[in-house]
Design an enzyme around this catalytic site. Structure first.
Site, PDB file in Angstrom:
ATOM      1  CB  SER A  12      -1.219   4.390  17.827  1.00  0.00           C
ATOM      2  OG  SER A  12      -0.694   4.189  19.080  1.00  0.00           O
ATOM      3  CG  ASN A  33      -4.930  -2.865  10.237  1.00  0.00           C
ATOM      4  OD1 ASN A  33      -5.157  -2.637  11.595  1.00  0.00           O
ATOM      5  ND2 ASN A  33      -4.339  -3.970   9.789  1.00  0.00           N
ATOM      6  CE  LYS A  84      -0.040   3.755  13.596  1.00  0.00           C
ATOM      7  NZ  LYS A  84      -0.999   3.330  12.759  1.00  0.00           N
ATOM      8  CE1 TYR A 112       2.788   2.703  14.816  1.00  0.00           C
ATOM      9  CE2 TYR A 112       2.436   3.444  17.050  1.00  0.00           C
ATOM     10  CZ  TYR A 112       2.186   2.572  16.215  1.00  0.00           C
ATOM     11  OH  TYR A 112       0.933   1.728  16.172  1.00  0.00           O
ATOM     12  CB  ALA A 113       4.487   9.220  18.552  1.00  0.00           C
ATOM     13  CB  VAL A 165      -0.989  -0.040   1.143  1.00  0.00           C
ATOM     14  CG1 VAL A 165      -2.112  -0.947   0.997  1.00  0.00           C
ATOM     15  CG2 VAL A 165      -0.390  -0.252   2.578  1.00  0.00           C
TER      16      VAL A 165
HETATM   17  N1  NAD Z   1      -0.990  -3.932  18.438  1.00  0.00           N
HETATM   18  C1  NAD Z   1      -1.098  -2.704  19.063  1.00  0.00           C
HETATM   19  O1  NAD Z   1      -1.112  -2.700  20.069  1.00  0.00           O
HETATM   20  C2  NAD Z   1      -1.409  -1.713  18.313  1.00  0.00           C
HETATM   21  C3  NAD Z   1      -1.566  -0.563  18.994  1.00  0.00           C
HETATM   22  C4  NAD Z   1      -2.014   0.789  18.470  1.00  0.00           C
HETATM   23  C5  NAD Z   1      -2.176   0.965  16.883  1.00  0.00           C
HETATM   24  N2  NAD Z   1      -1.788  -0.222  16.443  1.00  0.00           N
HETATM   25  C6  NAD Z   1      -1.938  -0.300  14.938  1.00  0.00           C
HETATM   26  O2  NAD Z   1      -2.694  -1.124  14.480  1.00  0.00           O
HETATM   27  C7  NAD Z   1      -2.343  -1.627  13.238  1.00  0.00           C
HETATM   28  C8  NAD Z   1      -2.142  -2.963  12.816  1.00  0.00           C
HETATM   29  O3  NAD Z   1      -1.184  -3.383  13.769  1.00  0.00           O
HETATM   30  P1  NAD Z   1      -0.785  -4.825  14.177  1.00  0.00           P
HETATM   31  O4  NAD Z   1      -0.206  -4.883  15.725  1.00  0.00           O
HETATM   32  O5  NAD Z   1      -2.002  -5.831  13.936  1.00  0.00           O
HETATM   33  O6  NAD Z   1       0.502  -5.055  13.279  1.00  0.00           O
HETATM   34  P2  NAD Z   1       0.805  -6.553  12.619  1.00  0.00           P
HETATM   35  O7  NAD Z   1       2.488  -6.128  12.460  1.00  0.00           O
HETATM   36  O8  NAD Z   1       0.595  -7.766  13.374  1.00  0.00           O
HETATM   37  O9  NAD Z   1       0.350  -6.446  11.206  1.00  0.00           O
HETATM   38  C9  NAD Z   1       0.667  -5.614  10.294  1.00  0.00           C
HETATM   39  C10 NAD Z   1       0.319  -6.130   8.828  1.00  0.00           C
HETATM   40  O10 NAD Z   1       0.322  -5.188   7.919  1.00  0.00           O
HETATM   41  C11 NAD Z   1       1.076  -5.966   6.777  1.00  0.00           C
HETATM   42  N3  NAD Z   1       2.015  -4.790   5.907  1.00  0.00           N
HETATM   43  C12 NAD Z   1       3.035  -3.972   6.447  1.00  0.00           C
HETATM   44  N4  NAD Z   1       3.740  -3.435   5.461  1.00  0.00           N
HETATM   45  C13 NAD Z   1       2.671  -3.543   4.443  1.00  0.00           C
HETATM   46  C14 NAD Z   1       2.595  -2.759   3.212  1.00  0.00           C
HETATM   47  N5  NAD Z   1       3.253  -1.849   2.556  1.00  0.00           N
HETATM   48  N6  NAD Z   1       1.213  -2.869   2.404  1.00  0.00           N
HETATM   49  C15 NAD Z   1       0.412  -3.869   2.968  1.00  0.00           C
HETATM   50  N7  NAD Z   1       0.320  -4.540   4.252  1.00  0.00           N
HETATM   51  C16 NAD Z   1       1.276  -4.091   4.735  1.00  0.00           C
HETATM   52  C17 NAD Z   1       2.138  -6.846   7.539  1.00  0.00           C
HETATM   53  O11 NAD Z   1       2.317  -7.749   6.402  1.00  0.00           O
HETATM   54  C18 NAD Z   1       1.213  -7.359   8.646  1.00  0.00           C
HETATM   55  O12 NAD Z   1       0.297  -8.338   8.027  1.00  0.00           O
HETATM   56  C19 NAD Z   1      -1.266  -0.693  12.615  1.00  0.00           C
HETATM   57  O13 NAD Z   1      -1.432   0.399  12.155  1.00  0.00           O
HETATM   58  C20 NAD Z   1      -0.508  -0.456  14.198  1.00  0.00           C
HETATM   59  O14 NAD Z   1       0.095   0.650  14.004  1.00  0.00           O
HETATM   60  C21 NAD Z   1      -1.355  -1.571  16.911  1.00  0.00           C
END
Ligand code: NAD
Length: 261
Positions: free
Chosen positions: A141, A89, A166, A162-163, A63
């Site tokens: 986030s 996401n 977000k 990141y911060a 993406v």
């Molecule tokens: N896990 C948490 O506690 C948390 C907290 C706050 C925000 N978030 C946000 O939630 C979202 C999902 O996080 P997560 O913890 O499930 O992460 P994760 O690492 O488990 O999953 C991320 C997914 O994104 C895919 N990805 C990476 N680069 C990509 C690209 N260029 N194009 C398409 N897909 C791509 C990866 O292959 C993976 O499947 C993120 O935006 C993250 O910042 C997560």
């Protein structure tokens, strides 16, 4: 069925929160487009959705590559006739102290966590405007509004790009909501607190993960990490017609983080 026959793209749906959102949407009748860069993960998620009797197909798409987003969204419309929902996401982080962060870290994180949110929305918007219907949900986030303290020699709170990305997603959500609102498109944001996924666990030792869980739990009034479905359900709400009069909003799904109370 709260998303019956809706066509929903979920980016980064191959893992963690995206995977949970994809499964939840499918269970509510959506046709889910599992968009990710990880081919194996795409197959696994599509497999679990289809074997549950629901509908999904995969699309291997980076993406951050603006050039392919047009083809991607046109292909989805060719195949499914419309795009009703986009969940931006996919995300990445770099835990590194401020003084050690390089240009490459900024570019990598901003490219995916901010620019891709903009360009994916730009690619789906013409389809939603034509339909005079659409729901965009951006995943920000709790680090977009708050901070996490440093713990010992381990810098849990070190994620400046990141911060920043977000935080920008929250404001981008408001801007897009204003621009697309007159065309029947709702744009909202979800700011997750701490959920245990590969993103939060992969680059850490088991001790650091345990420490992280303890620190992040103490920061929330509910005093625990979230379960994946506790994030998927609020995203479902914002993607459904139950939230039809909500736009430009950021919903904090963080167990009540005290740094913003
Ligand atoms: N896990 C948490 O506690 C948390 C907290 C706050 C925000 N978030 C946000 O939630 C979202 C999902 O996080 P997560 O913890 O499930 O992460 P994760 O690492 O488990 O999953 C991320 C997914 O994104 C895919 N990805 C990476 N680069 C990509 C690209 N260029 N194009 C398409 N897909 C791509 C990866 O292959 C993976 O499947 C993120 O935006 C993250 O910042 C997560």
């Amino acid at each position: 069925m709260r998303l019956k026959d809706k066509v929903a793209i979920v980016t980064g749906a191959g893992s963690g929160l995206g995977r949970a959102i994809a499964n939840r949407f499918a269970s509510e009748g959506a046709i889910v487009v599992v968009a990710d860069v990880n081919g194996q993960a795409i197959d696994a998620v599509v497999g679990e959705i289809v074997s549950s009797g629901a509908r999904a197909y995969g699309y291997n798409v980076d993406v951050t590559s603006q050039a392919v987003l047009q083809t991607f969204t046109d292909d989805v419309v060719k195949k499914s006739g419309r795009i009703d929902i986009l969940v931006n996401n996919a995300g990445i982080t770099r835990y590194r102290p401020f003084s050690l962060l390089a240009h490459e870290d900024w570019d990598l994180v901003l490219q995916l966590d901010l620019k891709a949110v903009f360009f994916c929305s730009q690619a789906v918007a013409p389809h939603m405007v034509r339909q005079q219907y659409g729901k965009i949900v951006n995943i920000s986030s709790s680090l977009g509004t708050g901070t996490t303290p440093h713990v010992g020699d381990w810098t849990a709170g070190c994620s400046a790009p990141y911060a920043s990305a977000k935080a920008a997603v929250i404001q981008l959500t408001k801007t897009l909501a204003r621009e697309l609102g007159p065309n029947g498109v709702n744009v909202n944001c979800v700011a997750p607190g701490f959920f245990l996924t590969p993103l939060t666990g992969a680059t850490r030792s088991p001790e650091q993960v345990a420490e992280h869980i303890a620190v992040r739990s103490r920061m929330a009034v509910l005093n625990r990490p979230g379960q994946l479905e506790e994030l998927a359900n609020p995203v479902l709400f914002l993607a459904s017609d139950e939230s039809s009069f909500i736009s430009g909003h950021t919903l904090h799904v963080d167990g009540g983080r005290t740094d913003r109370m």
